[in-house]
Design a protein around this motif. Structure first.
Motif, PDB file in Angstrom:
ATOM      1  N   VAL A  98      17.166  37.718   2.968  1.00 40.87           N
ATOM      2  CA  VAL A  98      16.883  38.619   4.074  1.00 40.87           C
ATOM      3  C   VAL A  98      15.620  38.128   4.775  1.00 40.87           C
ATOM      4  O   VAL A  98      14.565  38.013   4.160  1.00 40.87           O
ATOM      5  N   LYS A  99      15.769  37.797   6.068  1.00 47.65           N
ATOM      6  CA  LYS A  99      14.622  37.392   6.870  1.00 47.65           C
ATOM      7  C   LYS A  99      14.702  38.136   8.173  1.00 47.65           C
ATOM      8  O   LYS A  99      15.644  37.922   8.941  1.00 47.65           O
ATOM      9  N   THR A 100      13.744  39.024   8.381  1.00 45.83           N
ATOM     10  CA  THR A 100      13.708  39.883   9.558  1.00 45.83           C
ATOM     11  C   THR A 100      15.053  40.614   9.630  1.00 45.83           C
ATOM     12  O   THR A 100      15.352  41.411   8.753  1.00 45.83           O
ATOM     13  N   ASN A 101      15.871  40.366  10.636  1.00 49.39           N
ATOM     14  CA  ASN A 101      17.153  41.066  10.772  1.00 49.39           C
ATOM     15  C   ASN A 101      18.341  40.211  10.352  1.00 49.39           C
ATOM     16  O   ASN A 101      19.486  40.595  10.604  1.00 49.39           O
ATOM     17  N   SER A 102      18.080  39.083   9.728  1.00 49.20           N
ATOM     18  CA  SER A 102      19.149  38.164   9.363  1.00 49.20           C
ATOM     19  C   SER A 102      19.415  38.238   7.870  1.00 49.20           C
ATOM     20  O   SER A 102      18.516  38.063   7.056  1.00 49.20           O
ATOM     21  N   VAL A 103      20.673  38.496   7.523  1.00 54.75           N
ATOM     22  CA  VAL A 103      21.099  38.570   6.124  1.00 54.75           C
ATOM     23  C   VAL A 103      22.140  37.485   5.870  1.00 54.75           C
ATOM     24  O   VAL A 103      23.093  37.337   6.653  1.00 54.75           O
ATOM     25  N   THR A 104      21.956  36.744   4.787  1.00 50.63           N
ATOM     26  CA  THR A 104      22.886  35.684   4.430  1.00 50.63           C
ATOM     27  C   THR A 104      23.305  35.841   2.984  1.00 50.63           C
ATOM     28  O   THR A 104      22.464  36.140   2.124  1.00 50.63           O
ATOM     29  N   TRP A 105      24.588  35.621   2.717  1.00 52.90           N
ATOM     30  CA  TRP A 105      25.130  35.649   1.358  1.00 52.90           C
ATOM     31  C   TRP A 105      25.646  34.266   0.990  1.00 52.90           C
ATOM     32  O   TRP A 105      26.161  33.528   1.833  1.00 52.90           O
ATOM     33  N   GLY A 106      25.552  33.956  -0.296  1.00 54.80           N
ATOM     34  CA  GLY A 106      26.196  32.758  -0.815  1.00 54.80           C
ATOM     35  C   GLY A 106      27.648  33.067  -1.139  1.00 54.80           C
ATOM     36  O   GLY A 106      28.127  34.180  -0.950  1.00 54.80           O
ATOM     37  N   GLN A 107      28.339  32.046  -1.664  1.00 55.94           N
ATOM     38  CA  GLN A 107      29.766  32.196  -1.925  1.00 55.94           C
ATOM     39  C   GLN A 107      30.048  32.811  -3.290  1.00 55.94           C
ATOM     40  O   GLN A 107      31.184  33.214  -3.570  1.00 55.94           O
ATOM     41  N   GLY A 108      29.044  32.867  -4.145  1.00 53.64           N
ATOM     42  CA  GLY A 108      29.199  33.479  -5.453  1.00 53.64           C
ATOM     43  C   GLY A 108      29.501  32.484  -6.552  1.00 53.64           C
ATOM     44  O   GLY A 108      30.046  31.402  -6.314  1.00 53.64           O
ATOM     45  N   THR A 109      29.134  32.864  -7.773  1.00 53.70           N
ATOM     46  CA  THR A 109      29.438  32.067  -8.952  1.00 53.70           C
ATOM     47  C   THR A 109      29.879  33.019 -10.061  1.00 53.70           C
ATOM     48  O   THR A 109      29.273  34.069 -10.271  1.00 53.70           O
ATOM     49  N   GLN A 110      30.943  32.642 -10.758  1.00 55.41           N
ATOM     50  CA  GLN A 110      31.531  33.520 -11.768  1.00 55.41           C
ATOM     51  C   GLN A 110      30.774  33.421 -13.086  1.00 55.41           C
ATOM     52  O   GLN A 110      30.517  32.326 -13.585  1.00 55.41           O
ATOM     53  N   VAL A 111      30.463  34.572 -13.649  1.00 51.92           N
ATOM     54  CA  VAL A 111      29.878  34.655 -14.984  1.00 51.92           C
ATOM     55  C   VAL A 111      30.825  35.497 -15.840  1.00 51.92           C
ATOM     56  O   VAL A 111      31.162  36.625 -15.477  1.00 51.92           O
ATOM     57  N   THR A 112      31.256  34.932 -16.949  1.00 48.98           N
ATOM     58  CA  THR A 112      32.148  35.631 -17.859  1.00 48.98           C
ATOM     59  C   THR A 112      31.523  35.651 -19.240  1.00 48.98           C
ATOM     60  O   THR A 112      31.179  34.590 -19.776  1.00 48.98           O
ATOM     61  N   VAL A 113      31.357  36.851 -19.796  1.00 48.23           N
ATOM     62  CA  VAL A 113      30.752  37.012 -21.114  1.00 48.23           C
ATOM     63  C   VAL A 113      31.820  37.543 -22.062  1.00 48.23           C
ATOM     64  O   VAL A 113      32.359  38.631 -21.858  1.00 48.23           O
ATOM     65  N   SER A 114      32.126  36.759 -23.077  1.00 44.88           N
ATOM     66  CA  SER A 114      33.144  37.164 -24.037  1.00 44.88           C
ATOM     67  C   SER A 114      32.513  37.906 -25.216  1.00 44.88           C
ATOM     68  O   SER A 114      31.386  37.631 -25.606  1.00 44.88           O
ATOM     69  N   SER A 115      33.272  38.834 -25.763  1.00 47.09           N
ATOM     70  CA  SER A 115      32.752  39.650 -26.880  1.00 47.09           C
ATOM     71  C   SER A 115      33.060  39.011 -28.219  1.00 47.09           C
ATOM     72  O   SER A 115      33.783  38.042 -28.307  1.00 47.09           O
TER      73      SER A 115
END
Length: 115
Positions: A98-115
Motif C-alpha cells: 500500500v502506497k498512498t492510494n495504490s494497492v498491489t497484490w501478488g499472485q499468491g503462494t500455497q502453504v499446506t500443513v499436514s497433520s
C-alpha cells in the motif's frame, strides 16, 4: 506500479516451519505498508501481518508468537517466517503493498500443513 512475486510456499508437517518471500519490482523503502494475507478454500481473505515503512509490525491474533514479518530493503523483499505451523494455517498466502492510494497484490503462494 510495483509488482510483487511471492515464493517459499510448500507442504510441511504440523509443527514445522516455512519462510515466505515477497519480492517487489522496485525499492520498498517508501512503500507505506507491506503485508501478508491468506485465503483458505471457501473462506475470505484474512489479514496475517504487516510492516510499515517505519518498521512497525502488527499480527493477527491467530499467528502472534509463531509468525514474524521482516524486510530487507536492499533486496526489495519482505519475509514471513512461519514457525509451529498448524493445519489451520493451510491457505494461499498473498503479499500486499500500500502506497498512498495504490494497492498491489501478488499472485499468491500455497502453504499446506499436514497433520
Amino acid at each position: 506500479q510495483v509488482q510483487l512475486v511471492e515464493s517459499g510456499g510448500g507442504l510441511v508437517q504440523a509443527g514445522g516451519s516455512l519462510r515466505l518471500s515477497c519480492e517487489a519490482s522496485r525499492s520498498i523503502f517508501d512503500i507505506n505498508v507491506m503485508g501478508w494475507y491468506r485465503q483458505a478454500p471457501g473462506k475470505q481473505r484474512d489479514f496475517v501481518a504487516f510492516i510499515t515503512s517505519g518498521g512497525t509490525t502488527n499480527y493477527a491474533d491467530s499467528v502472534k508468537g509463531r509468525f514474524t514479518i521482516s524486510r530487507d530493503i536492499a533486496k526489495n523483499t519482505v519475509y514471513l517466517q512461519m514457525n509451529s505451523l498448524k493445519p489451520e494455517d493451510t491457505a494461499v498466502y498473498y503479499c500486499k503493498s500500500v502506497k498512498t492510494n495504490s494497492v498491489t497484490w501478488g499472485q499468491g503462494t500455497q502453504v499446506t500443513v499436514s497433520s
